[in-house]
Design an enzyme around this catalytic site. Structure first.
Site, PDB file in Angstrom:
ATOM      1  N   TYR A  52       0.836  -1.195   0.000  1.00 49.49           N
ATOM      2  CA  TYR A  52       0.000   0.000   0.000  1.00 49.49           C
ATOM      3  C   TYR A  52       0.878   1.255   0.000  1.00 49.49           C
ATOM      4  O   TYR A  52       1.657   1.485   0.922  1.00 49.49           O
ATOM      5  CB  TYR A  52      -0.921   0.028   1.218  1.00 49.49           C
ATOM      6  CG  TYR A  52      -2.006  -1.027   1.220  1.00 49.49           C
ATOM      7  CD1 TYR A  52      -2.326  -1.751   0.071  1.00 49.49           C
ATOM      8  CD2 TYR A  52      -2.733  -1.307   2.379  1.00 49.49           C
ATOM      9  CE1 TYR A  52      -3.316  -2.713   0.071  1.00 49.49           C
ATOM     10  CE2 TYR A  52      -3.736  -2.276   2.387  1.00 49.49           C
ATOM     11  CZ  TYR A  52      -4.016  -2.977   1.239  1.00 49.49           C
ATOM     12  OH  TYR A  52      -5.006  -3.930   1.244  1.00 49.49           O
ATOM     13  N   SER A 215     -13.420  -4.004   0.254  1.00 50.44           N
ATOM     14  CA  SER A 215     -14.218  -3.205  -0.679  1.00 50.44           C
ATOM     15  C   SER A 215     -15.714  -3.407  -0.442  1.00 50.44           C
ATOM     16  O   SER A 215     -16.461  -3.773  -1.359  1.00 50.44           O
ATOM     17  CB  SER A 215     -13.865  -3.542  -2.134  1.00 50.44           C
ATOM     18  OG  SER A 215     -12.610  -3.015  -2.489  1.00 50.44           O
ATOM     19  N   PRO A 216     -16.199  -3.179   0.779  1.00 53.80           N
ATOM     20  CA  PRO A 216     -17.609  -3.425   1.093  1.00 53.80           C
ATOM     21  C   PRO A 216     -18.593  -2.471   0.417  1.00 53.80           C
ATOM     22  O   PRO A 216     -19.797  -2.688   0.486  1.00 53.80           O
ATOM     23  CB  PRO A 216     -17.658  -3.276   2.615  1.00 53.80           C
ATOM     24  CG  PRO A 216     -16.514  -2.365   2.937  1.00 53.80           C
ATOM     25  CD  PRO A 216     -15.445  -2.725   1.959  1.00 53.80           C
ATOM     26  N   GLY A 220     -18.076  -4.489  -8.924  1.00 55.93           N
ATOM     27  CA  GLY A 220     -17.017  -4.882  -9.845  1.00 55.93           C
ATOM     28  C   GLY A 220     -15.684  -4.933  -9.132  1.00 55.93           C
ATOM     29  O   GLY A 220     -15.610  -5.089  -7.912  1.00 55.93           O
ATOM     30  N   PHE A 221     -14.623  -4.798  -9.905  1.00 59.19           N
ATOM     31  CA  PHE A 221     -13.278  -4.788  -9.326  1.00 59.19           C
ATOM     32  C   PHE A 221     -12.784  -3.349  -9.311  1.00 59.19           C
ATOM     33  O   PHE A 221     -12.189  -2.863 -10.260  1.00 59.19           O
ATOM     34  CB  PHE A 221     -12.333  -5.686 -10.125  1.00 59.19           C
ATOM     35  CG  PHE A 221     -10.982  -5.865  -9.486  1.00 59.19           C
ATOM     36  CD1 PHE A 221     -10.849  -6.593  -8.314  1.00 59.19           C
ATOM     37  CD2 PHE A 221      -9.852  -5.308 -10.056  1.00 59.19           C
ATOM     38  CE1 PHE A 221      -9.599  -6.762  -7.725  1.00 59.19           C
ATOM     39  CE2 PHE A 221      -8.601  -5.463  -9.479  1.00 59.19           C
ATOM     40  CZ  PHE A 221      -8.477  -6.194  -8.303  1.00 59.19           C
ATOM     41  N   GLU A 223     -14.596  -0.727  -9.656  1.00 59.87           N
ATOM     42  CA  GLU A 223     -15.252   0.053 -10.707  1.00 59.87           C
ATOM     43  C   GLU A 223     -15.951   1.284 -10.154  1.00 59.87           C
ATOM     44  O   GLU A 223     -16.194   2.249 -10.871  1.00 59.87           O
ATOM     45  CB  GLU A 223     -16.255  -0.834 -11.456  1.00 59.87           C
ATOM     46  CG  GLU A 223     -15.592  -1.904 -12.302  1.00 59.87           C
ATOM     47  CD  GLU A 223     -16.612  -2.758 -13.033  1.00 59.87           C
ATOM     48  OE1 GLU A 223     -17.632  -2.201 -13.484  1.00 59.87           O
ATOM     49  OE2 GLU A 223     -16.395  -3.976 -13.153  1.00 59.87           O
TER      50      GLU A 223
END
Length: 305
Positions: A52, A215-216, A220-221, A223
């Protein structure tokens, strides 16, 4: 903030974890305020990864919290290793080197939890086991887990790794709920019945591995965020109605939807917005009804057979 046991360990963790992937978007004062706000909300579990910000996020966090011995005992630190530029690497050498780098950047002698970040096609479980043993013996890591792995990959590791794998960090949200929908659409001839992950949700429940949804709020990934998006008008209508019913924000409901699942998940937030992190933490106090949960599920376009 409500707490759960992380996997089979005795480690008690808040049900909402604070993801630090974007903390490098804040200046020094903003980072300090953000970390302090999370702590005030009872969210003292901070999720990191060596990649990160190219490592900068761990450094920024350590400076923001003004890391010292007293503060260290009040927070729970998790980091992830295994992603390199253009490859994944679960070799003993890389795991040990990556952990040492994270410890240095975080200004601490140990990690509470270490996760293997992305499955390495060239993994040799014997090497992972040797690395974990060395890290445990030295006191550098207290608990171990994985991220983005399916059952047989975990079983392969467990053939040699003796430490309990207490967590599996997986992408999961209202709109990215295939691990839930394939369990509902058993024996159906539709896309929702496709098992893309080896029934990982059931596996984690059977083996007492805590699922950490990442990513709650994303669809998409990466998006975009589904809350307020014109791509999901019905979902937002229902979420807003449920939010009004409970007197909270749509952000709170999106997290509460995950917490309502009996798997006892620990969502990883990604926001750096002070109001949103507070709203995420409020989900700890909300228990959706079964009817609310399914209404939100269907509004996202998920089908019931």
């Amino acid at each position: 903030m409500k707490k759960i046991k992380l996997g089979t360990s005795s480690l008690e963790v808040p049900v909402v974890a604070v993801g630090c992937m974007r903390i490098n978007s804040l200046d020094k004062k903003q980072a300090e305020t953000f970390v302090q706000t999370a702590l005030e909300e009872g969210a003292n579990f901070f999720d990191h990864a060596d990649i990160y910000g190219g490592g900068a996020c761990e450094e920024i966090f350590a400076d923001a919290i003004q890391m010292n011995g007293d503060i260290r005992e009040k927070v729970i630190l998790q980091s992830k290793v295994g992603i390199r530029k253009g490859s994944f690497d679960f070799s003993k050498e890389h795991i040990l080197e990556a952990v040492n780098g994270s410890l240095k950047r975080l200004k601490t002698d140990y990690l509470d939890v270490l996760l293997l970040h992305r499955p390495d096609a060239l993994v040799e479980p014997e090497e992972v086991a040797e690395a974990f043993d060395q890290l445990e013996r030295s006191g550098k890591v207290r608990h171990f887990g994985v991220s983005n792995q399916k059952p047989m990959q975990i079983e392969l590791l467990k053939k040699h790794v003796k430490q309990p794998l207490v967590a599996n960090q997986l992408q999961l949200s209202i709109t990215n709920a295939t691990m839930i929908s394939n369990g509902i659409n058993v024996n159906m001839e539709n896309d929702a019945a496709i098992d893309r992950d080896g029934s990982i949700l059931d596996y984690c429940r059977l083996h007492d591995i805590t699922v950490q949804p990442w990513s709650p709020f994303q669809y998409g990934f990466f998006e975009g965020v589904f809350l307020g998006s014109d791509k999901f008008p019905e979902l937002n209508r229902v979420i807003d109605a449920v939010a009004a019913k409970y007197g909270v924000s749509n952000t709170t409901i999106a997290i509460a939807w995950l917490l309502r699942h009996p798997a006892k998940m620990q969502p990883i937030t990604g926001t750096m917005n002070l109001d949103r992190i507070k709203d995420c933490c409020k989900a700890s106090d909300i228990t959706l009804t079964r009817e609310d949960w399914y209404e939100i599920y269907r509004a996202a376009g998920n089908i019931l057979p």
